[in-house]
Write an enzyme that holds these catalytic residues in place. Structure first.
Site, PDB file in Angstrom:
ATOM      1  N   SER A 162       0.865  -1.235   0.194  1.00 41.61           N
ATOM      2  CA  SER A 162      -0.024   0.086  -0.073  1.00 41.61           C
ATOM      3  C   SER A 162       0.768   1.215  -0.006  1.00 41.61           C
ATOM      4  CB  SER A 162      -0.968   0.105   1.190  1.00 41.61           C
ATOM      5  OG  SER A 162      -1.606  -1.260   1.309  1.00 41.61           O
ATOM      6  N   GLU A 245      -0.805  -2.970  13.718  1.00 44.22           N
ATOM      7  CA  GLU A 245      -1.633  -3.065  12.347  1.00 44.22           C
ATOM      8  C   GLU A 245      -3.031  -3.595  12.856  1.00 44.22           C
ATOM      9  OE1 GLU A 245      -0.270  -5.229   9.104  1.00 44.22           O
ATOM     10  OE2 GLU A 245      -1.345  -3.889   7.688  1.00 44.22           O
TER      11      GLU A 245
HETATM   12  C1  LIG Z   1      -5.852  -3.912   0.349  1.00 40.23           C
HETATM   13  C2  LIG Z   1      -4.443  -4.789   0.687  1.00 40.23           C
HETATM   14  C3  LIG Z   1      -3.658  -3.948   1.155  1.00 40.23           C
HETATM   15  C4  LIG Z   1      -2.047  -4.578   1.625  1.00 40.23           C
HETATM   16  N1  LIG Z   1      -1.164  -3.872   1.958  1.00 40.23           N
HETATM   17  C5  LIG Z   1       0.240  -4.576   2.091  1.00 40.23           C
HETATM   18  C6  LIG Z   1       1.083  -3.797   2.523  1.00 40.23           C
HETATM   19  O1  LIG Z   1       1.103  -2.381   2.643  1.00 40.23           O
HETATM   20  N2  LIG Z   1       2.088  -4.458   2.762  1.00 40.23           N
HETATM   21  C7  LIG Z   1       2.232  -5.771   2.678  1.00 40.23           C
HETATM   22  O2  LIG Z   1       3.504  -6.333   2.817  1.00 40.23           O
HETATM   23  N3  LIG Z   1       1.295  -6.496   2.397  1.00 40.23           N
HETATM   24  C8  LIG Z   1       0.192  -5.827   2.053  1.00 40.23           C
HETATM   25  N4  LIG Z   1      -0.986  -6.595   1.732  1.00 40.23           N
HETATM   26  C9  LIG Z   1      -0.866  -8.034   1.391  1.00 40.23           C
HETATM   27  C10 LIG Z   1      -1.422  -8.907   2.719  1.00 40.23           C
HETATM   28  O3  LIG Z   1      -0.837  -9.023   4.010  1.00 40.23           O
HETATM   29  C11 LIG Z   1      -1.512 -10.524   2.288  1.00 40.23           C
HETATM   30  O4  LIG Z   1      -2.510 -10.515   0.903  1.00 40.23           O
HETATM   31  C12 LIG Z   1      -2.094 -11.240   3.290  1.00 40.23           C
HETATM   32  O5  LIG Z   1      -1.048 -11.553   4.105  1.00 40.23           O
HETATM   33  C13 LIG Z   1      -2.422 -12.756   2.607  1.00 40.23           C
HETATM   34  O6  LIG Z   1      -1.407 -13.346   2.072  1.00 40.23           O
HETATM   35  P1  LIG Z   1      -1.402 -13.780   0.435  1.00 40.23           P
HETATM   36  O7  LIG Z   1      -2.207 -12.650  -0.417  1.00 40.23           O
HETATM   37  O8  LIG Z   1      -0.178 -14.102  -0.057  1.00 40.23           O
HETATM   38  O9  LIG Z   1      -2.499 -15.021   0.746  1.00 40.23           O
HETATM   39  P2  LIG Z   1      -2.066 -16.649   0.854  1.00 40.23           P
HETATM   40  O10 LIG Z   1      -1.101 -16.474   2.281  1.00 40.23           O
HETATM   41  O11 LIG Z   1      -1.407 -17.297  -0.183  1.00 40.23           O
HETATM   42  O12 LIG Z   1      -3.359 -17.131   1.478  1.00 40.23           O
HETATM   43  C14 LIG Z   1      -4.434 -17.503   0.612  1.00 40.23           C
HETATM   44  C15 LIG Z   1      -5.583 -18.307   1.294  1.00 40.23           C
HETATM   45  O13 LIG Z   1      -5.139 -19.284   2.093  1.00 40.23           O
HETATM   46  C16 LIG Z   1      -5.440 -19.177   3.552  1.00 40.23           C
HETATM   47  N5  LIG Z   1      -4.524 -19.561   4.392  1.00 40.23           N
HETATM   48  C17 LIG Z   1      -3.090 -19.257   4.380  1.00 40.23           C
HETATM   49  N6  LIG Z   1      -2.580 -19.869   5.159  1.00 40.23           N
HETATM   50  C18 LIG Z   1      -3.378 -20.428   6.026  1.00 40.23           C
HETATM   51  C19 LIG Z   1      -3.216 -21.246   7.155  1.00 40.23           C
HETATM   52  N7  LIG Z   1      -2.319 -21.500   7.932  1.00 40.23           N
HETATM   53  N8  LIG Z   1      -4.458 -21.622   7.787  1.00 40.23           N
HETATM   54  C20 LIG Z   1      -5.569 -21.365   7.114  1.00 40.23           C
HETATM   55  N9  LIG Z   1      -5.975 -20.511   5.934  1.00 40.23           N
HETATM   56  C21 LIG Z   1      -4.756 -20.287   5.434  1.00 40.23           C
HETATM   57  C22 LIG Z   1      -5.756 -17.377   3.658  1.00 40.23           C
HETATM   58  O14 LIG Z   1      -6.498 -17.205   4.584  1.00 40.23           O
HETATM   59  C23 LIG Z   1      -6.334 -17.185   2.068  1.00 40.23           C
HETATM   60  O15 LIG Z   1      -7.620 -17.369   2.004  1.00 40.23           O
HETATM   61  C24 LIG Z   1      -2.340  -5.924   1.405  1.00 40.23           C
HETATM   62  C25 LIG Z   1      -3.407  -6.494   1.144  1.00 40.23           C
HETATM   63  C26 LIG Z   1      -4.413  -5.787   0.399  1.00 40.23           C
HETATM   64  C27 LIG Z   1      -5.834  -6.885   0.324  1.00 40.23           C
END
Ligand SMILES: Cc1cc2nc3c(=O)[nH]c(=O)nc-3n(C[C@H](O)[C@H](O)[C@H](O)COP(=O)(O)OP(=O)(O)OC[C@H]3O[C@@H](n4cnc5c(N)ncnc54)[C@H](O)[C@@H]3O)c2cc1C
Length: 395
Positions: A162, A245
């Site tokens: 972000s 956060e």
């Molecule tokens: C609007 C927005 C702003 C953001 N801003 C930032 C930012 O400023 N900086 C930054 O670094 N990141 C940022 N993010 C990223 C955000 O932190 C990640 O998208 C989030 O942590 C999920 O990681 P991923 O997208 O890799 O999904 P994944 O980790 O690949 O997860 C995919 C799915 O699997 C599920 N899952 C994963 N592991 C498990 C588990 N152990 N048990 C059960 N379910 C599980 C998740 O809940 C999800 O439904 C942002 C995301 C959004 C949407």
């Protein structure tokens, strides 16, 4: 806790209310319709004004330029800002996450160098945590930093940052010891976003905005004095940031949600449904009442999260309860709005018949990200199960 305001708190509220009444810019209503990117300079100027009046960094200790406000004063601050429909701060991540991390883990030199410029919005910050293969499982990250003399050389990619496109600095989590267990070999660096080798590529969201970006690091040289906390202890520093956060980010949202529900009730009174107004339909009434009650619960949860911070100095895993609650509540509320408004709810800003100039279509689409950002709902449930309820780990 006692939720009634004391004489001092009332005085604080009245002072802030008067300041907001005199200073919230009159043209903000028009500006808010512009995209985040195009109104960003405006938000920087607003934050500067808030800073100069002594209201920025409301929870930060006075010695670091903050207001040093009590728990209740912080609640009042966020509620009053929302009630006055004031613009948001430009440096959201700097004020809420990264400044507090520098206060907790930074050296004296780092505090002196960075903190006041975060408060004044002179330098904007982003958070470089997530990677294509490391989101929920942050410790899986692959961006590396190798020591070369008095610099670390950083290579790798981050995603979903972000404000990456607006940032001057980044709190970057990197792997400094590839041979250590995955939680142990991490370090947090403060990285100049203008350093050679940093590339920022904005990502377009379904709302049409580019709130976040991908970041690429190619042989980026970062001075060793920009390590925050200890080398290879980055996991603890990063968790400190994430607790902030989850613990404090929803503050003030309940006022925004309250404005939304009040507006929806007004719309229900004016929207025809099956020969009467929607507000007379028992199903719609029940859904609106449910949202209204949940917004009250959200405020109590916020008080609980703030109580914990004021008692211990750091946010706890209870912040995860509030994070799940506000993010899922917003999705329910936006869903009710769509059911109420029908096809009109999908009209985008600028459309002639779009209710509230497209606010509801934008709100519905943006809300989808709420249960992902700052840790997904599944991850928050894992944290609550394990750290709050003491259940065995499910992963
Ligand atoms: C609007 C927005 C702003 C953001 N801003 C930032 C930012 O400023 N900086 C930054 O670094 N990141 C940022 N993010 C990223 C955000 O932190 C990640 O998208 C989030 O942590 C999920 O990681 P991923 O997208 O890799 O999904 P994944 O980790 O690949 O997860 C995919 C799915 O699997 C599920 N899952 C994963 N592991 C498990 C588990 N152990 N048990 C059960 N379910 C599980 C998740 O809940 C999800 O439904 C942002 C995301 C959004 C949407």
């Amino acid at each position: 806790m006692d939720l009634k305001l004391t004489a001092d708190e009332l005085q604080f509220r009245d002072e802030l209310r008067a300041w907001l009444a005199a200073n919230v810019p009159a043209d903000w209503d028009e500006k808010r319709e512009e995209s985040l990117e195009s109104r960003f300079e405006y938000l920087k100027r607003w934050q500067r004004k808030v800073f100069e009046a002594g209201w920025a960094g409301i929870s930060w200790p006075k010695e670091f330029g903050g207001r040093g406000a009590s728990l209740m004063q912080q609640v009042i601050f966020f509620e009053e800002m929302a009630r006055a429909a004031a613009p948001g701060m430009a440096n959201v991540l700097g004020l809420g996450l990264i400044g507090p991390t520098i206060i907790a883990f930074g050296t004296e030199a780092q505090k002196k160098r960075y903190l006041s410029r975060i408060l004044s919005a002179e330098e904007i910050w982003c958070q470089g945590f997530s990677e294509p293969n490391a989101g929920s499982d942050l410790a899986n990250l692959n961006t590396t930093a190798a020591l070369d003399g008095d610099h670390y050389v950083v290579n790798g990619q981050k995603v979903w940052n972000s404000y990456g496109w607006a940032a001057d600095w980044c709190e970057l989590v990197v792997r400094t010891d590839p041979n250590a267990p995955k939680h142990k070999g991490l370090t947090v660096l403060l990285v100049d976003m203008r350093a050679p080798g940093v590339e920022v590529r904005p990502l377009r969201q379904m709302t049409g905005e580019s709130e976040f970006s991908e970041l690429f690091f190619r042989d980026v040289r970062v001075p060793v004095e920009n390590v925050i906390g200890k080398v290879n202890d980055g996991w603890n520093v990063a968790i400190g940031t994430l607790m902030h956060e989850r613990g404090t980010f929803g503050a003030g949202l309940q006022i925004m949600y309250r404005r939304n529900i009040e507006r929806l009730i007004e719309l229900a009174r004016a929207t025809p449904r099956n020969g009467r107004f929607a507000a007379e339909d028992p199903l719609i009434r029940q859904k609106l009442a449910q949202c209204y009650a949940e917004i009250e619960i959200m405020r109590s949860n916020q008080m609980r999260a703030f109580s914990r911070i004021s008692a211990t100095g750091v946010p706890g895993p209870e912040g995860s309860i509030q994070k799940i609650f506000w993010s899922e509540l917003n999705q329910r509320l936006q869903q009710v709005a769509q059911e109420l408004l029908g096809p009109f709810g999908q009209l985008t800003p600028g459309g002639e018949f779009a209710p509230d100039n497209g606010l509801w279509s934008y709100g519905y689409l943006r809300a989808r990200g709420n249960t992902i950002e700052a840790g997904t709902s599944e991850i928050q449930r894992n944290i609550i199960g394990h750290f709050v309820l003491g259940l065995p780990k499910s992963y």
